[in-house]
Design a protein around this motif. Structure first.
Motif, PDB file in Angstrom:
ATOM      1  N   ALA A 192      27.226   3.712  -3.104  1.00  0.00           N
ATOM      2  CA  ALA A 192      26.206   4.228  -3.455  1.00  0.00           C
ATOM      3  C   ALA A 192      26.010   3.374  -4.715  1.00  0.00           C
ATOM      4  O   ALA A 192      26.732   2.671  -5.380  1.00  0.00           O
ATOM      5  CB  ALA A 192      25.974   5.468  -4.132  1.00  0.00           C
ATOM      6  N   VAL A 193      24.907   2.874  -4.436  1.00  0.00           N
ATOM      7  CA  VAL A 193      24.326   1.308  -5.007  1.00  0.00           C
ATOM      8  C   VAL A 193      22.460   1.934  -4.831  1.00  0.00           C
ATOM      9  O   VAL A 193      21.720   1.615  -4.301  1.00  0.00           O
ATOM     10  CB  VAL A 193      24.935  -0.376  -4.175  1.00  0.00           C
ATOM     11  CG1 VAL A 193      24.335  -0.957  -5.092  1.00  0.00           C
ATOM     12  CG2 VAL A 193      26.127  -0.149  -3.960  1.00  0.00           C
ATOM     13  N   ALA A 194      22.409   1.367  -6.722  1.00  0.00           N
ATOM     14  CA  ALA A 194      21.393   1.477  -6.272  1.00  0.00           C
ATOM     15  C   ALA A 194      20.019   2.498  -5.532  1.00  0.00           C
ATOM     16  O   ALA A 194      19.364   2.415  -5.753  1.00  0.00           O
ATOM     17  CB  ALA A 194      20.643   0.045  -6.463  1.00  0.00           C
ATOM     18  N   GLY A 195      20.362   3.721  -5.638  1.00  0.00           N
ATOM     19  CA  GLY A 195      19.466   4.379  -5.227  1.00  0.00           C
ATOM     20  C   GLY A 195      20.327   4.441  -4.068  1.00  0.00           C
ATOM     21  O   GLY A 195      19.036   6.108  -2.726  1.00  0.00           O
ATOM     22  N   ARG A 196      20.739   3.716  -2.787  1.00  0.00           N
ATOM     23  CA  ARG A 196      21.124   3.706  -1.460  1.00  0.00           C
ATOM     24  C   ARG A 196      21.982   4.361  -1.293  1.00  0.00           C
ATOM     25  O   ARG A 196      23.422   3.613  -2.374  1.00  0.00           O
ATOM     26  CB  ARG A 196      20.549   3.005  -0.452  1.00  0.00           C
ATOM     27  CG  ARG A 196      19.122   2.165  -0.939  1.00  0.00           C
ATOM     28  CD  ARG A 196      18.998   0.516  -0.226  1.00  0.00           C
ATOM     29  NE  ARG A 196      18.075  -0.156  -0.546  1.00  0.00           N
ATOM     30  CZ  ARG A 196      16.887   0.194  -0.089  1.00  0.00           C
ATOM     31  NH1 ARG A 196      16.061   1.249   1.115  1.00  0.00           N
ATOM     32  NH2 ARG A 196      15.371   0.160   0.139  1.00  0.00           N
ATOM     33  N   GLU A 197      22.682   4.698  -0.415  1.00  0.00           N
ATOM     34  CA  GLU A 197      24.391   5.718  -0.441  1.00  0.00           C
ATOM     35  C   GLU A 197      24.312   5.927   0.848  1.00  0.00           C
ATOM     36  O   GLU A 197      23.313   6.322   1.898  1.00  0.00           O
ATOM     37  CB  GLU A 197      24.300   6.550  -1.167  1.00  0.00           C
ATOM     38  CG  GLU A 197      23.262   8.541  -0.625  1.00  0.00           C
ATOM     39  CD  GLU A 197      23.246  10.114  -1.408  1.00  0.00           C
ATOM     40  OE1 GLU A 197      23.014  10.784  -1.116  1.00  0.00           O
ATOM     41  OE2 GLU A 197      23.442   9.243  -2.707  1.00  0.00           O
ATOM     42  N   LEU A 198      25.448   6.004   1.319  1.00  0.00           N
ATOM     43  CA  LEU A 198      25.799   6.597   2.716  1.00  0.00           C
ATOM     44  C   LEU A 198      27.503   7.307   2.342  1.00  0.00           C
ATOM     45  O   LEU A 198      28.192   7.665   1.510  1.00  0.00           O
ATOM     46  CB  LEU A 198      26.826   4.946   2.773  1.00  0.00           C
ATOM     47  CG  LEU A 198      26.873   5.153   4.676  1.00  0.00           C
ATOM     48  CD1 LEU A 198      26.524   6.027   5.777  1.00  0.00           C
ATOM     49  CD2 LEU A 198      27.997   4.049   5.043  1.00  0.00           C
ATOM     50  N   VAL A 199      27.149   8.652   3.037  1.00  0.00           N
ATOM     51  CA  VAL A 199      28.131   9.900   2.883  1.00  0.00           C
ATOM     52  C   VAL A 199      29.602   9.398   4.065  1.00  0.00           C
ATOM     53  O   VAL A 199      28.963   9.220   4.887  1.00  0.00           O
ATOM     54  CB  VAL A 199      27.133  10.368   3.343  1.00  0.00           C
ATOM     55  CG1 VAL A 199      28.567  12.259   2.162  1.00  0.00           C
ATOM     56  CG2 VAL A 199      26.406  11.258   1.650  1.00  0.00           C
ATOM     57  N   ILE A 200      30.144   9.611   3.392  1.00  0.00           N
ATOM     58  CA  ILE A 200      31.484   9.855   4.380  1.00  0.00           C
ATOM     59  C   ILE A 200      33.039  10.865   3.806  1.00  0.00           C
ATOM     60  O   ILE A 200      32.604  11.249   3.215  1.00  0.00           O
ATOM     61  CB  ILE A 200      31.978   8.341   4.166  1.00  0.00           C
ATOM     62  CG1 ILE A 200      32.995   7.788   2.917  1.00  0.00           C
ATOM     63  CG2 ILE A 200      30.947   7.227   4.386  1.00  0.00           C
ATOM     64  CD1 ILE A 200      33.436   6.282   2.917  1.00  0.00           C
ATOM     65  N   ARG A 201      33.029  11.422   4.795  1.00  0.00           N
ATOM     66  CA  ARG A 201      34.274  11.972   4.725  1.00  0.00           C
ATOM     67  C   ARG A 201      35.501  11.898   5.708  1.00  0.00           C
ATOM     68  O   ARG A 201      35.482  10.933   6.954  1.00  0.00           O
ATOM     69  CB  ARG A 201      33.784  13.454   5.237  1.00  0.00           C
ATOM     70  CG  ARG A 201      33.639  13.620   6.924  1.00  0.00           C
ATOM     71  CD  ARG A 201      32.616  14.770   7.098  1.00  0.00           C
ATOM     72  NE  ARG A 201      32.840  15.244   8.692  1.00  0.00           N
ATOM     73  CZ  ARG A 201      32.137  15.901   8.829  1.00  0.00           C
ATOM     74  NH1 ARG A 201      32.117  17.757   7.902  1.00  0.00           N
ATOM     75  NH2 ARG A 201      32.346  16.735  10.454  1.00  0.00           N
ATOM     76  N   ARG A 202      36.446  11.882   5.232  1.00  0.00           N
ATOM     77  CA  ARG A 202      37.920  12.052   5.934  1.00  0.00           C
ATOM     78  C   ARG A 202      37.910  13.219   7.178  1.00  0.00           C
ATOM     79  O   ARG A 202      37.448  14.255   7.031  1.00  0.00           O
ATOM     80  CB  ARG A 202      39.450  12.640   5.584  1.00  0.00           C
ATOM     81  CG  ARG A 202      39.159  11.519   4.353  1.00  0.00           C
ATOM     82  CD  ARG A 202      39.825   9.845   5.162  1.00  0.00           C
ATOM     83  NE  ARG A 202      41.684  10.485   4.739  1.00  0.00           N
ATOM     84  CZ  ARG A 202      42.623   9.863   6.180  1.00  0.00           C
ATOM     85  NH1 ARG A 202      41.864   8.516   6.892  1.00  0.00           N
ATOM     86  NH2 ARG A 202      43.340   9.910   6.295  1.00  0.00           N
ATOM     87  N   SER A 203      38.564  12.948   8.039  1.00  0.00           N
ATOM     88  CA  SER A 203      38.401  14.440   9.540  1.00  0.00           C
ATOM     89  C   SER A 203      39.527  14.303   9.789  1.00  0.00           C
ATOM     90  O   SER A 203      40.035  12.952  10.475  1.00  0.00           O
ATOM     91  CB  SER A 203      36.936  14.214  10.436  1.00  0.00           C
ATOM     92  OG  SER A 203      36.942  15.136  11.157  1.00  0.00           O
ATOM     93  N   ASP A 204      40.251  15.124  11.294  1.00  0.00           N
ATOM     94  CA  ASP A 204      40.673  14.985  11.909  1.00  0.00           C
ATOM     95  C   ASP A 204      40.484  15.511  13.371  1.00  0.00           C
ATOM     96  O   ASP A 204      41.037  15.209  14.679  1.00  0.00           O
ATOM     97  CB  ASP A 204      41.848  15.517  11.357  1.00  0.00           C
ATOM     98  CG  ASP A 204      42.421  17.500  11.177  1.00  0.00           C
ATOM     99  OD1 ASP A 204      40.892  17.648  11.491  1.00  0.00           O
ATOM    100  OD2 ASP A 204      42.939  17.382  10.329  1.00  0.00           O
TER     101      ASP A 204
END
Length: 287
Positions: free
Chosen positions: A214-226
């Motif tokens: 996240a930076v200044a209100g913009r974000e990218l959600v990520i996760r670990r997965s198998d």
């Protein structure tokens, strides 16, 4: 045992004073930076690092006057607080060493010379893979090698101890500190996406399986997965709601910063999967 305790024990085992000012001495390419890297990161002070902070190039000698002011400010601050410090420079010139000795003793701290007596041929060979701005001319290295002082000279100058680096098991000290450090969950983020993006990342789950860039209100959600395969751990980025209307969210595999940029700009670097209906397919349809 904590990393601090491990380092303290290692210094005691080598009969090195603590706290103290530890000074590398040796020609360019002799391994001084590796010696310094065996000590905790916060202890290390290098003129090259200060030059890089000033102008972005550790080898730019034109920035040395400004870099020296930063170097001196940090060193004086640490000595005044009686904090252990290792100076990672060549220190083959007498005037440079005397200045360090005087400053350490002014703060009633012992000073130790750690000398790298690496063969000249090896010092010269180590220049080849370095960036052009960091390569030291062969004649300069030869002169530095010749000017590396003897133990007797260093003691006569006022060093409280003089130790040859190859007589100290500094690798063991570094390994012990690393072995006692708590695992850093951000290491997996750095390994995949780099340090700069790791600085923008925050874990949002207690098990460190997901988080947000996240930076200044913009974000990218990520996760670990198998994906059901314990031998295929990877990162996924969140896209949008599943178009099949199942109420799930679509995710796409991301392997590097280029993939993250693609997702941020609306692309899909790999085949997207839904975390709900694809899971039903994996486990067998209930209908």
């Amino acid at each position: 045992m904590s990393p601090h305790t491990a380092t303290t024990a290692a210094l005691a085992r080598h009969r090195l004073p603590q706290p103290g000012l530890y000074v590398t001495v040796g020609a360019a390419g002799s391994g001084k930076s590796s010696i310094a890297a065996a000590f905790p990161r916060a202890w290390r002070l290098s003129l090259d690092d200060c030059r890089e902070r000033v102008c972005g190039d550790a080898g730019d000698q034109s920035s040395t006057p400004d870099a020296l002011r930063i170097f001196d400010a940090i060193l004086n601050g640490r000595l005044a607080r009686r904090l252990p410090t290792i100076v990672d420079n060549t220190n083959v010139h007498t005037t440079h060493r005397i200045s360090l000795i005087d400053r350490a003793h002014a703060h009633k701290l012992p000073i130790v010379a750690i000398v790298a007596r690496t063969p000249l041929a090896q010092c010269l060979a180590r220049q080849a893979p370095r960036p052009a701005s960091r390569q030291v001319p062969a004649d300069v290295i030869t002169r530095q090698h010749q000017d590396t002082p003897s133990r007797e000279t260093l003691l006569s100058e006022g060093f409280d101890q003089v130790r040859d680096a190859d007589q100290l098991d500094l690798l063991r000290m570094a390994l012990e500190r690393a072995a006692t450090a708590a695992p850093d969950p951000y290491d997996t983020v750095r390994a995949t996406f780099g340090s700069e993006l790791a600085d923008l990342f925050t874990f949002t789950t207690a098990d460190y399986s997901a988080g947000v860039l996240a930076v200044a209100g913009r974000e990218l959600v990520i996760r670990r997965s198998d994906d059901g395969d314990p031998f295929d751990h990877h990162w996924q980025a969140r896209l949008d709601m599943c178009p099949d209307g199942c109420g799930g969210t679509r995710w796409v595999k991301v392997n590097d910063p280029t993939d993250l940029l693609d997702v941020h700009q609306g692309g899909e670097p790999d085949e997207a999967v839904c975390d709900l209906c694809d899971a039903v397919v994996m486990t067998g349809s209930p209908w």
